[in-house]
Design a protein around this motif. Sequence first.
Motif, short mmCIF file in Angstrom:
data_model
loop_
_atom_site.label_atom_id
_atom_site.label_comp_id
_atom_site.label_asym_id
_atom_site.label_seq_id
_atom_site.Cartn_x
_atom_site.Cartn_y
_atom_site.Cartn_z
N ARG A 76 96.66 -19.34 53.50
CA ARG A 76 95.37 -18.31 53.64
C ARG A 76 95.62 -17.35 53.88
O ARG A 76 95.37 -16.85 54.89
N ARG A 136 93.07 -15.29 49.17
CA ARG A 136 94.35 -14.71 49.03
C ARG A 136 95.44 -15.35 49.56
O ARG A 136 95.34 -16.58 50.78
N THR A 137 96.41 -15.78 49.12
CA THR A 137 97.45 -16.88 49.68
C THR A 137 98.48 -16.54 50.38
O THR A 137 98.84 -14.99 50.77
C1 BT5 Z 1 96.28 -11.57 55.93
O1 BT5 Z 1 95.74 -12.07 54.87
O2 BT5 Z 1 97.51 -10.98 56.40
C2 BT5 Z 1 96.60 -12.61 56.79
C3 BT5 Z 1 97.35 -13.94 56.75
C4 BT5 Z 1 97.42 -14.50 57.77
C5 BT5 Z 1 97.92 -16.44 57.24
C6 BT5 Z 1 97.80 -17.31 58.85
S1 BT5 Z 1 98.87 -18.33 58.90
C7 BT5 Z 1 99.10 -19.10 60.03
C8 BT5 Z 1 97.19 -19.35 59.49
N1 BT5 Z 1 96.54 -20.09 58.39
C9 BT5 Z 1 96.38 -19.28 57.47
O3 BT5 Z 1 96.01 -20.12 56.28
N2 BT5 Z 1 96.50 -18.52 57.31
C10 BT5 Z 1 96.70 -17.80 58.75
P1 BT5 Z 1 95.87 -10.48 53.24
O4 BT5 Z 1 95.35 -9.38 54.44
O5 BT5 Z 1 94.57 -10.57 52.56
O6 BT5 Z 1 96.97 -10.86 53.43
C11 BT5 Z 1 97.62 -11.74 52.57
C12 BT5 Z 1 98.73 -10.85 51.20
O7 BT5 Z 1 99.79 -10.33 51.84
C13 BT5 Z 1 98.85 -11.91 49.85
O8 BT5 Z 1 98.11 -10.69 49.20
C14 BT5 Z 1 100.07 -10.86 49.43
O9 BT5 Z 1 100.28 -9.49 48.97
C15 BT5 Z 1 100.63 -10.69 51.16
N3 BT5 Z 1 101.86 -11.83 51.65
C16 BT5 Z 1 101.56 -13.42 51.42
N4 BT5 Z 1 102.50 -14.10 52.02
C17 BT5 Z 1 103.04 -13.26 52.86
C18 BT5 Z 1 104.25 -13.13 53.82
N5 BT5 Z 1 104.85 -14.43 54.57
N6 BT5 Z 1 104.43 -12.29 54.73
C19 BT5 Z 1 104.22 -10.88 54.16
N7 BT5 Z 1 103.06 -10.93 53.22
C20 BT5 Z 1 102.37 -11.87 52.96
#
Ligand code: BT5
Length: 259
Positions: free
Chosen positions: A54, A59-60
């Motif tokens: 998440r 968000r995913t």
């Molecule tokens: C973030 O949220 O950018 C925080 C992400 C944190 C992920 C890590 S993985 C290890 C730990 N365990 C978890 O479950 N989470 C943390 P936010 O600013 O809300 O951005 C989310 C948005 O980024 C989504 O709505 C997509 O538009 C985009 N997104 C999703 N997956 C992506 C990816 N792999 N690479 C780039 N953008 C992505």
Amino acid sequence: MATVLKERLYTRVVGRRILSYKELSSTMDLAAQEAREGTIEGTVVLATEQTMGRGRLQRTWVSRPGNLLLSIVFYPSLKELPYLSMLPSLAVVRAIVGETGLAPDIKWPNDILIMGKKVAGVLVENTLEGDAISYAIVGIGINIAMDTSEIPEIAPIATSLDLESGQNLDPAKILRRVLQELDKLYVAVSEGVSPVEEWRGHLGTLGKRVTIQWGNEVVSGLAEGVNDTGHLLLRRDDGGRVDLPGGEVTFQLLAEDST
Ligand code: BT5
């Protein structure tokens, strides 16, 4: 990866204990469970894959193998707490610059972008006990070996380090560097060294016209600066200045600026 990593990891706090899993729903949940059970500070939870990775606001986070997915347990005092959300993005920037030579920047508050595309994200979840923080979980996702162009939901906005560098990078090396940089920054903050100047220097958002959604509010203006606790200082179009602790930034397209 945990064994290889532990052998050559020189840190004081981060990575004193490393738990590595093939698949988890989210490293955030397992790290929180470990924190509730009193694990040592700096415990790292790694997963090869997440079934419910998440981001912020439910968000995913697309979480496939070949990338870095981790959470770290902290028990911050009031000294470290104001900086906790700046440290992971700064550690990731330092690690990417050091290990790949690429030039990422930070989109306020803490997305890591390369040429405008998101290569890593940071999620900080604080848990309160009364008025005090009982633990904080720092989550970091870094895209390494992922062809983001094949994943329709993120193709237009995301990239990976392999794509940007044209190499097959070693995730363990990048992970080790991230943990070492995060450790250095965390120890420095606890000794009174502020990370704000360095963090501010990497913010690509400053000087741009932005629209920011913060809860139910939407404000537009010029991103003028950040204060010492990382709040964005925005000059509104009517001349007033607002101080935003967090939010979602959309860059406004101007004739001379197509970022
Ligand atoms: C973030 O949220 O950018 C925080 C992400 C944190 C992920 C890590 S993985 C290890 C730990 N365990 C978890 O479950 N989470 C943390 P936010 O600013 O809300 O951005 C989310 C948005 O980024 C989504 O709505 C997509 O538009 C985009 N997104 C999703 N997956 C992506 C990816 N792999 N690479 C780039 N953008 C992505």
